[in-house]
Design a protein around this motif. Structure first.
Motif, PDB file in Angstrom:
ATOM      1  N   GLY A 188       0.786  -1.228   0.000  1.00  0.00           N
ATOM      2  CA  GLY A 188       0.000   0.000   0.000  1.00  0.00           C
ATOM      3  C   GLY A 188       0.814   1.271   0.000  1.00  0.00           C
ATOM      4  N   THR A 189       2.122   1.180   0.247  1.00  0.00           N
ATOM      5  CA  THR A 189       2.944   2.391   0.241  1.00  0.00           C
ATOM      6  C   THR A 189       3.927   2.399  -0.930  1.00  0.00           C
ATOM      7  OG1 THR A 189       4.373   1.335   1.897  1.00  0.00           O
ATOM      8  CG2 THR A 189       2.745   2.911   2.699  1.00  0.00           C
ATOM      9  N   VAL A 190       3.674   1.572  -1.940  1.00  0.00           N
ATOM     10  CA  VAL A 190       4.414   1.691  -3.196  1.00  0.00           C
ATOM     11  C   VAL A 190       3.837   2.880  -3.959  1.00  0.00           C
ATOM     12  CG1 VAL A 190       4.987   0.588  -5.388  1.00  0.00           C
ATOM     13  CG2 VAL A 190       4.910  -0.774  -3.290  1.00  0.00           C
ATOM     14  N   VAL A 191       4.701   3.827  -4.338  1.00  0.00           N
ATOM     15  CA  VAL A 191       4.251   5.066  -4.976  1.00  0.00           C
ATOM     16  C   VAL A 191       5.003   5.271  -6.283  1.00  0.00           C
ATOM     17  CG1 VAL A 191       3.585   6.146  -2.797  1.00  0.00           C
ATOM     18  CG2 VAL A 191       5.915   6.466  -3.671  1.00  0.00           C
ATOM     19  N   VAL A 192       4.392   6.056  -7.177  1.00  0.00           N
ATOM     20  CA  VAL A 192       4.993   6.293  -8.477  1.00  0.00           C
ATOM     21  C   VAL A 192       6.068   7.376  -8.371  1.00  0.00           C
ATOM     22  CG1 VAL A 192       3.377   8.104  -9.229  1.00  0.00           C
ATOM     23  CG2 VAL A 192       4.432   6.570 -10.931  1.00  0.00           C
ATOM     24  N   SER A 193       7.028   7.305  -9.271  1.00  0.00           N
ATOM     25  CA  SER A 193       8.087   8.301  -9.355  1.00  0.00           C
ATOM     26  C   SER A 193       7.513   9.713  -9.349  1.00  0.00           C
ATOM     27  CB  SER A 193       8.878   8.086 -10.645  1.00  0.00           C
ATOM     28  OG  SER A 193       9.823   9.105 -10.856  1.00  0.00           O
ATOM     29  N   GLY A 194       8.169  10.601  -8.610  1.00  0.00           N
ATOM     30  CA  GLY A 194       7.714  11.979  -8.482  1.00  0.00           C
ATOM     31  C   GLY A 194       6.904  12.242  -7.238  1.00  0.00           C
ATOM     32  N   THR A 195       6.444  11.184  -6.574  1.00  0.00           N
ATOM     33  CA  THR A 195       5.687  11.346  -5.331  1.00  0.00           C
ATOM     34  C   THR A 195       6.647  11.755  -4.210  1.00  0.00           C
ATOM     35  OG1 THR A 195       4.152   9.607  -6.026  1.00  0.00           O
ATOM     36  CG2 THR A 195       4.155  10.209  -3.683  1.00  0.00           C
ATOM     37  N   PRO A 196       6.363  12.855  -3.488  1.00  0.00           N
ATOM     38  CA  PRO A 196       7.253  13.244  -2.376  1.00  0.00           C
ATOM     39  C   PRO A 196       7.290  12.166  -1.302  1.00  0.00           C
ATOM     40  CG  PRO A 196       5.752  15.031  -2.965  1.00  0.00           C
ATOM     41  CD  PRO A 196       5.269  13.817  -3.686  1.00  0.00           C
ATOM     42  N   VAL A 197       8.417  12.091  -0.611  1.00  0.00           N
ATOM     43  CA  VAL A 197       8.608  11.129   0.476  1.00  0.00           C
ATOM     44  C   VAL A 197       8.722  11.900   1.785  1.00  0.00           C
ATOM     45  CG1 VAL A 197      10.113   9.338   1.422  1.00  0.00           C
ATOM     46  CG2 VAL A 197       9.724   9.480  -1.049  1.00  0.00           C
ATOM     47  N   VAL A 198       7.768  11.686   2.678  1.00  0.00           N
ATOM     48  CA  VAL A 198       7.758  12.393   3.962  1.00  0.00           C
ATOM     49  C   VAL A 198       8.654  11.634   4.947  1.00  0.00           C
ATOM     50  CG1 VAL A 198       6.323  13.163   5.884  1.00  0.00           C
ATOM     51  CG2 VAL A 198       5.446  13.272   3.522  1.00  0.00           C
ATOM     52  N   ARG A 199       9.533  12.355   5.589  1.00  0.00           N
ATOM     53  CA  ARG A 199      10.436  11.734   6.574  1.00  0.00           C
ATOM     54  C   ARG A 199       9.604  11.029   7.648  1.00  0.00           C
ATOM     55  NH1 ARG A 199      15.761  12.517   7.703  1.00  0.00           N
ATOM     56  NH2 ARG A 199      15.788  14.206   6.156  1.00  0.00           N
ATOM     57  N   PRO A 200       9.846   9.737   7.867  1.00  0.00           N
ATOM     58  CA  PRO A 200       8.997   8.981   8.792  1.00  0.00           C
ATOM     59  C   PRO A 200       9.391   9.176  10.258  1.00  0.00           C
ATOM     60  CG  PRO A 200      10.662   7.539   7.888  1.00  0.00           C
ATOM     61  CD  PRO A 200      10.848   8.867   7.203  1.00  0.00           C
ATOM     62  N   HIS A 201       8.415   8.995  11.132  1.00  0.00           N
ATOM     63  CA  HIS A 201       8.652   8.909  12.569  1.00  0.00           C
ATOM     64  C   HIS A 201       8.858   7.451  12.977  1.00  0.00           C
ATOM     65  CE1 HIS A 201       6.724  12.916  12.556  1.00  0.00           C
ATOM     66  NE2 HIS A 201       7.383  13.109  13.672  1.00  0.00           N
ATOM     67  N   GLY A 202       9.467   7.255  14.113  1.00  0.00           N
ATOM     68  CA  GLY A 202       9.608   5.912  14.640  1.00  0.00           C
ATOM     69  C   GLY A 202      10.496   5.886  15.867  1.00  0.00           C
ATOM     70  N   GLN A 203      10.640   4.693  16.417  1.00  0.00           N
ATOM     71  CA  GLN A 203      11.555   4.510  17.540  1.00  0.00           C
ATOM     72  C   GLN A 203      12.980   4.350  17.020  1.00  0.00           C
ATOM     73  OE1 GLN A 203      10.836   1.677  20.628  1.00  0.00           O
ATOM     74  NE2 GLN A 203       8.600   1.862  20.507  1.00  0.00           N
ATOM     75  N   ARG A 204      13.925   4.910  17.766  1.00  0.00           N
ATOM     76  CA  ARG A 204      15.337   4.714  17.451  1.00  0.00           C
ATOM     77  C   ARG A 204      16.115   4.676  18.754  1.00  0.00           C
ATOM     78  NH1 ARG A 204      14.103  10.220  16.148  1.00  0.00           N
ATOM     79  NH2 ARG A 204      15.403  11.653  17.388  1.00  0.00           N
ATOM     80  N   LYS A 205      17.194   3.915  18.756  1.00  0.00           N
ATOM     81  CA  LYS A 205      18.002   3.786  19.963  1.00  0.00           C
ATOM     82  C   LYS A 205      19.461   3.585  19.562  1.00  0.00           C
ATOM     83  CE  LYS A 205      18.714   0.968  24.110  1.00  0.00           C
ATOM     84  NZ  LYS A 205      20.164   0.758  23.783  1.00  0.00           N
ATOM     85  N   ALA A 206      20.288   4.527  19.912  1.00  0.00           N
ATOM     86  CA  ALA A 206      21.722   4.400  19.684  1.00  0.00           C
ATOM     87  C   ALA A 206      22.312   3.427  20.707  1.00  0.00           C
ATOM     88  CB  ALA A 206      22.397   5.769  19.810  1.00  0.00           C
ATOM     89  N   PRO A 207      23.418   2.775  20.386  1.00  0.00           N
ATOM     90  CA  PRO A 207      24.012   1.809  21.324  1.00  0.00           C
ATOM     91  C   PRO A 207      24.316   2.399  22.699  1.00  0.00           C
ATOM     92  CG  PRO A 207      25.024   1.614  19.167  1.00  0.00           C
ATOM     93  CD  PRO A 207      24.144   2.838  19.115  1.00  0.00           C
ATOM     94  N   THR A 208      24.566   3.705  22.759  1.00  0.00           N
ATOM     95  CA  THR A 208      24.906   4.334  24.036  1.00  0.00           C
ATOM     96  C   THR A 208      23.679   4.809  24.816  1.00  0.00           C
ATOM     97  OG1 THR A 208      25.221   6.422  22.854  1.00  0.00           O
ATOM     98  CG2 THR A 208      27.174   5.046  23.218  1.00  0.00           C
ATOM     99  N   ASP A 209      22.502   4.762  24.197  1.00  0.00           N
ATOM    100  CA  ASP A 209      21.286   5.210  24.873  1.00  0.00           C
ATOM    101  C   ASP A 209      20.741   4.110  25.772  1.00  0.00           C
ATOM    102  OD1 ASP A 209      21.489   7.570  23.478  1.00  0.00           O
ATOM    103  OD2 ASP A 209      20.009   7.005  21.940  1.00  0.00           O
ATOM    104  N   GLU A 210      20.204   4.514  26.921  1.00  0.00           N
ATOM    105  CA  GLU A 210      19.608   3.535  27.832  1.00  0.00           C
ATOM    106  C   GLU A 210      18.229   3.102  27.373  1.00  0.00           C
ATOM    107  OE1 GLU A 210      19.609   4.690  31.887  1.00  0.00           O
ATOM    108  OE2 GLU A 210      21.768   5.078  31.987  1.00  0.00           O
ATOM    109  N   VAL A 211      17.457   4.013  26.809  1.00  0.00           N
ATOM    110  CA  VAL A 211      16.098   3.707  26.367  1.00  0.00           C
ATOM    111  C   VAL A 211      15.893   4.308  24.973  1.00  0.00           C
ATOM    112  CG1 VAL A 211      15.142   3.582  28.699  1.00  0.00           C
ATOM    113  CG2 VAL A 211      15.177   5.775  27.487  1.00  0.00           C
ATOM    114  N   PRO A 212      14.938   3.787  24.220  1.00  0.00           N
ATOM    115  CA  PRO A 212      14.691   4.343  22.882  1.00  0.00           C
ATOM    116  C   PRO A 212      14.013   5.701  22.949  1.00  0.00           C
ATOM    117  CG  PRO A 212      13.103   2.623  23.373  1.00  0.00           C
ATOM    118  CD  PRO A 212      14.104   2.598  24.490  1.00  0.00           C
TER     119      PRO A 212
END
Length: 400
Positions: free
Chosen positions: A162-186
């Motif tokens: 459902g998120t396959v889009v045709v060329s020229g469609t803008p791509v919005v920077r996604p949100h999500g969880q991230r955790k660097a190796p030095t971080d205690e929590v995400p």
């Protein structure tokens, strides 16, 4: 000065009579009417109107060509694909038909292009040994770069159609969880390591039956054509979520494909043997006695107009026919409109890497808001011609 005929192509145009890729377009005077077209140079030939111009050759397929999407044509099967392709080639090359066909052209610059087919399922593979080795060294510097299973089967994951889009469609920077190796929590927020993946996609036409596998020899009977594909990747989200089940939200926010699907038959001259395998393959993946499964595609990656890489698709370890065989060996069925992608295309040289993760050794910089990424490609064709694949472009918009 007389107006140039749509039949007259510039010398070396990669969208000539040996190519004839299919797409779906609309015009400014009828924006709600989607029509199937074939690209010819910088023109689009309206296939929905072609049966009236060439009734003897193509009229039996008028209903397929009048559809607003390629799916009915995809489902019709290879004999029909070949009949229509032959009729289209006659339409653009035979001077006897010029008067009837000329009014059916539209300038490419004046049409709107749409996603050319309804995507049924989306599967993404991991078929480049160079890419897998580079990524393994970045993520697992103290272990073997390739996982033990990598040379025994084409690794892949099931993505989000459902998120396959045709060329020229803008791509919005996604949100999500991230955790660097030095971080205690995400932490939660916009991805800070947004990346590209230069890939090649394969579009399934003829479906298969549940519980029946599709052997490599049946590849041409089921796969209609090829397109460029950019599998956008949020590396920080991916790194935190992918253990133990693999890619999920770091991939599913957008996958961009070309507006043009190049028929497999257009790439016959580009067929090439894949790299030598150094591990024996199980019978269903053994391609020693099949037609060459590799394709000599020369891909170029540009960011904001600057070329950053030229990945060679001919270097891919696993072929599309092997991927299709593996995808169905458990009895999973194919559906018309299925899309499966090669995985990131990378070669052995530093200027042949297909993602920023590799190009920067994982250090970045990654994509910034406003960056525009464009993939283009060509393959050698008959009589010295080049076969162009439709480009894939996407611009990064800030997180919402």
């Amino acid at each position: 000065m007389p107006e140039q005929s749509p039949f007259d192509l510039a010398e070396g145009d990669p969208f000539g009579p040996h190519n004839l890729p299919y797409g779906v377009f609309s015009t400014a005077d009828a924006p709600g009417q989607r029509r199937i077209g074939v690209r010819y140079g910088d023109q689009v030939l309206d296939l929905s109107a072609l049966p009236s111009a060439l009734p003897a050759a193509i009229h039996p397929h008028a209903e397929l060509l009048a559809a607003p999407t390629l799916n009915p044509l995809l489902a019709a099967g290879r004999p029909v694909w070949q009949q229509i392709r032959a009729a289209v080639r006659t339409a653009v090359t035979d001077p006897a038909h010029r008067d009837e066909v000329a009014p059916l052209f539209h300038p490419l610059a004046g049409v709107t292009l749409h996603l050319p087919f309804e995507v049924a399922d989306y599967v993404d593979f991991y078929a480049s040994e160079h890419h897998a080795t580079n990524v393994g060294r970045i993520f697992r510097p103290d272990a073997e770069a390739l996982t033990p299973n990598w040379k025994h089967l084409p690794i892949g994951y099931h993505g989000r159609a459902g998120t396959v889009v045709v060329s020229g469609t803008p791509v919005v920077r996604p949100h999500g969880q991230r955790k660097a190796p030095t971080d205690e929590v995400p932490a939660f927020g916009p991805s800070l390591r947004l990346d590209i993946e230069a890939e090649v996609g394969f579009v399934v036409g003829t479906p298969s039956t549940l519980h029946e596998s599709v052997p490599q020899e049946a590849f041409r009977d089921h796969v209609f054509g090829v397109c460029l594909l950019n599998d956008w990747s949020a590396r920080d989200i991916q790194a935190w979520e992918y253990v133990p089940l693999g890619p999920f939200l770091g991939k599913s926010f957008a996958t961009s494909v070309s507006a043009w699907i190049t028929p497999l038959d257009a790439l016959d001259e580009a067929r090439t043997a894949p790299p030598a395998r150094d591990v024996p393959l199980l019978p269903y993946l053994d391609d020693a006695d099949t037609e060459p499964g590799g394709i000599d595609l020369r891909i170029e990656v540009r960011i904001n107009g600057e070329t950053v890489s030229r990945p060679p698709f001919s270097a891919m370890y696993w072929t599309a026919a092997q991927q299709l065989a593996h995808m169905t060996v458990n009895g999973a069925s194919l559906r018309t409109g299925d899309l499966f992608a090669s995985g990131t295309v990378s070669g052995p040289d530093p200027d042949q890497l297909g993602c920023l993760l590799e190009l920067t050794q994982g250090k970045g910089p990654y994509l910034q808001d406003g960056d525009e990424v464009t993939l283009t490609a060509w393959a050698p064709g008959p009589e010295g011609a080049r076969i162009g694949l439709g480009e894939v472009t996407g611009r990064i918009l800030p997180a919402g």
